[in-house]
Design a protein around this motif. Sequence first.
Motif, PDB file in Angstrom:
ATOM      1  N   MET A 260      45.658  65.178   9.883  1.00 14.17           N
ATOM      2  CA  MET A 260      44.572  64.325   9.389  1.00 14.17           C
ATOM      3  C   MET A 260      43.248  65.081   9.346  1.00 14.17           C
ATOM      4  O   MET A 260      42.454  64.917   8.409  1.00 14.17           O
ATOM      5  CB  MET A 260      44.461  63.066  10.252  1.00 14.17           C
ATOM      6  N   LYS A 261      43.010  65.919  10.338  1.00 11.11           N
ATOM      7  CA  LYS A 261      41.776  66.718  10.319  1.00 11.11           C
ATOM      8  C   LYS A 261      41.776  67.684   9.137  1.00 11.11           C
ATOM      9  O   LYS A 261      40.752  67.858   8.461  1.00 11.11           O
ATOM     10  CB  LYS A 261      41.633  67.486  11.640  1.00 11.11           C
ATOM     11  N   ALA A 262      42.935  68.309   8.896  1.00  9.18           N
ATOM     12  CA  ALA A 262      43.039  69.248   7.773  1.00  9.18           C
ATOM     13  C   ALA A 262      42.817  68.552   6.438  1.00  9.18           C
ATOM     14  O   ALA A 262      42.301  69.145   5.490  1.00  9.18           O
ATOM     15  CB  ALA A 262      44.402  69.934   7.790  1.00  9.18           C
ATOM     16  N   ALA A 263      43.198  67.253   6.381  1.00 12.56           N
ATOM     17  CA  ALA A 263      43.037  66.490   5.139  1.00 12.56           C
ATOM     18  C   ALA A 263      41.661  65.856   5.012  1.00 12.56           C
ATOM     19  O   ALA A 263      41.365  65.213   4.000  1.00 12.56           O
ATOM     20  CB  ALA A 263      44.106  65.403   5.068  1.00 12.56           C
ATOM     21  N   GLY A 264      40.845  66.022   6.054  1.00 11.60           N
ATOM     22  CA  GLY A 264      39.468  65.541   5.982  1.00 11.60           C
ATOM     23  C   GLY A 264      39.264  64.084   6.365  1.00 11.60           C
ATOM     24  O   GLY A 264      38.235  63.497   6.007  1.00 11.60           O
ATOM     25  N   LEU A 265      40.185  63.476   7.090  1.00 10.23           N
ATOM     26  CA  LEU A 265      39.975  62.095   7.538  1.00 10.23           C
ATOM     27  C   LEU A 265      38.878  62.079   8.595  1.00 10.23           C
ATOM     28  O   LEU A 265      38.987  62.740   9.636  1.00 10.23           O
ATOM     29  CB  LEU A 265      41.261  61.498   8.116  1.00 10.23           C
ATOM     30  N   ASN A 266      37.817  61.330   8.319  1.00  8.58           N
ATOM     31  CA  ASN A 266      36.692  61.250   9.248  1.00  8.58           C
ATOM     32  C   ASN A 266      35.954  59.930   9.055  1.00  8.58           C
ATOM     33  O   ASN A 266      35.446  59.678   7.976  1.00  8.58           O
ATOM     34  CB  ASN A 266      35.744  62.427   9.015  1.00  8.58           C
ATOM     35  N   PRO A 267      35.958  59.058  10.061  1.00  5.43           N
ATOM     36  CA  PRO A 267      36.536  59.258  11.390  1.00  5.43           C
ATOM     37  C   PRO A 267      38.066  59.157  11.363  1.00  5.43           C
ATOM     38  O   PRO A 267      38.639  58.600  10.423  1.00  5.43           O
ATOM     39  CB  PRO A 267      35.935  58.120  12.206  1.00  5.43           C
ATOM     40  N   LEU A 268      38.690  59.684  12.394  1.00  3.84           N
ATOM     41  CA  LEU A 268      40.145  59.563  12.506  1.00  3.84           C
ATOM     42  C   LEU A 268      40.526  58.131  12.859  1.00  3.84           C
ATOM     43  O   LEU A 268      39.816  57.463  13.613  1.00  3.84           O
ATOM     44  CB  LEU A 268      40.672  60.502  13.604  1.00  3.84           C
ATOM     45  N   PRO A 269      41.643  57.644  12.330  1.00  4.44           N
ATOM     46  CA  PRO A 269      42.122  56.322  12.732  1.00  4.44           C
ATOM     47  C   PRO A 269      42.671  56.374  14.161  1.00  4.44           C
ATOM     48  O   PRO A 269      42.962  57.461  14.680  1.00  4.44           O
ATOM     49  CB  PRO A 269      43.230  56.026  11.721  1.00  4.44           C
ATOM     50  N   PRO A 270      42.839  55.225  14.820  1.00  2.00           N
ATOM     51  CA  PRO A 270      43.422  55.220  16.165  1.00  2.00           C
ATOM     52  C   PRO A 270      44.844  55.794  16.158  1.00  2.00           C
ATOM     53  O   PRO A 270      45.650  55.473  15.284  1.00  2.00           O
ATOM     54  CB  PRO A 270      43.436  53.730  16.539  1.00  2.00           C
ATOM     55  N   VAL A 271      45.118  56.644  17.146  1.00  3.47           N
ATOM     56  CA  VAL A 271      46.421  57.294  17.283  1.00  3.47           C
ATOM     57  C   VAL A 271      46.940  57.036  18.703  1.00  3.47           C
ATOM     58  O   VAL A 271      46.197  57.195  19.672  1.00  3.47           O
ATOM     59  CB  VAL A 271      46.314  58.818  17.040  1.00  3.47           C
ATOM     60  N   THR A 272      48.205  56.660  18.817  1.00  5.47           N
ATOM     61  CA  THR A 272      48.808  56.450  20.135  1.00  5.47           C
ATOM     62  C   THR A 272      49.490  57.724  20.629  1.00  5.47           C
ATOM     63  O   THR A 272      49.680  58.680  19.877  1.00  5.47           O
ATOM     64  CB  THR A 272      49.857  55.321  20.106  1.00  5.47           C
ATOM     65  N   GLY A 273      49.873  57.714  21.892  1.00 12.73           N
ATOM     66  CA  GLY A 273      50.606  58.830  22.475  1.00 12.73           C
ATOM     67  C   GLY A 273      51.331  58.395  23.730  1.00 12.73           C
ATOM     68  O   GLY A 273      51.437  57.204  24.030  1.00 12.73           O
ATOM     69  N   GLN A 274      51.824  59.390  24.471  1.00 14.94           N
ATOM     70  CA  GLN A 274      52.552  59.132  25.710  1.00 14.94           C
ATOM     71  C   GLN A 274      52.678  60.431  26.495  1.00 14.94           C
ATOM     72  O   GLN A 274      52.826  61.498  25.900  1.00 14.94           O
ATOM     73  CB  GLN A 274      53.958  58.593  25.404  1.00 14.94           C
ATOM     74  N   ASP A 275      52.627  60.354  27.777  1.00 12.07           N
ATOM     75  CA  ASP A 275      52.819  61.439  28.752  1.00 12.07           C
ATOM     76  C   ASP A 275      51.522  61.866  29.422  1.00 12.07           C
ATOM     77  O   ASP A 275      51.553  62.604  30.401  1.00 12.07           O
ATOM     78  CB  ASP A 275      53.499  62.697  28.182  1.00 12.07           C
ATOM     79  N   ALA A 276      50.382  61.423  28.926  1.00 15.18           N
ATOM     80  CA  ALA A 276      49.087  61.782  29.522  1.00 15.18           C
ATOM     81  C   ALA A 276      48.949  63.288  29.695  1.00 15.18           C
ATOM     82  O   ALA A 276      48.479  63.778  30.719  1.00 15.18           O
ATOM     83  CB  ALA A 276      48.884  61.058  30.862  1.00 15.18           C
ATOM     84  N   GLU A 277      49.364  64.044  28.665  1.00 17.40           N
ATOM     85  CA  GLU A 277      49.172  65.496  28.693  1.00 17.40           C
ATOM     86  C   GLU A 277      47.680  65.816  28.770  1.00 17.40           C
ATOM     87  O   GLU A 277      46.836  65.059  28.291  1.00 17.40           O
ATOM     88  CB  GLU A 277      49.771  66.135  27.443  1.00 17.40           C
ATOM     89  N   LEU A 278      47.351  66.945  29.366  1.00 14.36           N
ATOM     90  CA  LEU A 278      45.950  67.321  29.533  1.00 14.36           C
ATOM     91  C   LEU A 278      45.212  67.348  28.194  1.00 14.36           C
ATOM     92  O   LEU A 278      44.111  66.805  28.067  1.00 14.36           O
ATOM     93  CB  LEU A 278      45.864  68.691  30.204  1.00 14.36           C
ATOM     94  N   ALA A 279      45.834  67.960  27.183  1.00 18.72           N
ATOM     95  CA  ALA A 279      45.188  68.022  25.867  1.00 18.72           C
ATOM     96  C   ALA A 279      44.971  66.631  25.286  1.00 18.72           C
ATOM     97  O   ALA A 279      43.979  66.385  24.593  1.00 18.72           O
ATOM     98  CB  ALA A 279      46.025  68.871  24.917  1.00 18.72           C
TER      99      ALA A 279
END
Length: 379
Positions: A260-279
Amino acid sequence: MHSSSSPIRTAGMLAALLLVAPACKRDNPEAKGTPATAQKEGEAPAAASGGKIALLLPESKTARYETHDRPHFERKVRELCPDCEILYSNADQDAAKQQNQAEAALTNGAKVLVLDPVDSASSAAIVARARQSKVAVLSYERLILNADVDYYISFDNEQVGKLQGQALADKLKADGKGSGTIVMIHGSPTDNNAALYKKGSHSVIDGSGLKVGAEYDTPDWSPDKAQQQMEQAITRLGKENIAGVYCANDGTASGAIAAMKAAGLNPLPPVTGQDAELAAIQRILIGDQYMTVYKALKTEGEIAAEVAVALLRTGQPPAGRINGKVNNGMKDVPSIFLPAQVVTKDNVKSTVVADGFWTPAQICEGAYAAACASAQLQP
């Protein structure tokens, strides 16, 4: 998904229980594997009873396995059974390699297998082989299907998918986009947990008013493949028409966000995740990712170690640990289910930091210092 009985007891109570069990013997120091810490000077020799425990993990693309699961498991085994030997292998997402690693562990005398399968279906062959050798199998994190597994430890994975789906639906509704179009990027089709996350997320999304414009399964949970899938979704839907992105874990979220960043989406839409990785925690603080699911991997690794040592010594799990069951296609597997928790920018401090999962010093490096300050995280 599962039935509950008694609550999970504290590690302290379990440690007290295990202290009265027979201690482990000293193994051949030249045997392969990771030897445990040596007996302290002046202590009485350990009684004959112990042996080898194999920890078989599936891959290293997901950061959790090498940074959390393995070290917590190994440390707890050494604490409970200083003379036990840990035979560790990582299959690098290769089911055939994992089969060979399991065979090597059994040949090398492992008496308990703690197995997180690369492929939930084909790993039944590993269980069958262990059965021939009268070796107990603890299915770790991912359920092994259609196999005579002794015990299972994980999180309520369908509930994890529900937490992700509900968090996304609630956020989009609050943003006035409750009927918008989303992209869904699921996990590996060979991982039974991925199917449960998908089922749980759809149970919320399908009745939420949101529209699923594009949907993918991600081979090997690969962030690179998730990035390619997100690129396809942007091409198909148009970048202005994506209200939110459901990603099954933080690795796939990183790929989707890169696309999405490469495609120029700004602001980014909400994105979910899992594992609470540091990054992922860092992305959440700067607003690139909306949420993740925090699973107490330290607790999971430690309890798996406690169960493995108890199985080695007595053939039975510690009293009071089993709190549910799940059917794997062959049997109702006695199970230990642990709770999971949604993490957003608002509660990073009271969840992963309060639990010591990540420290402010780890999170707030360099470019993340300002975001940490606004979240009241001071290294």
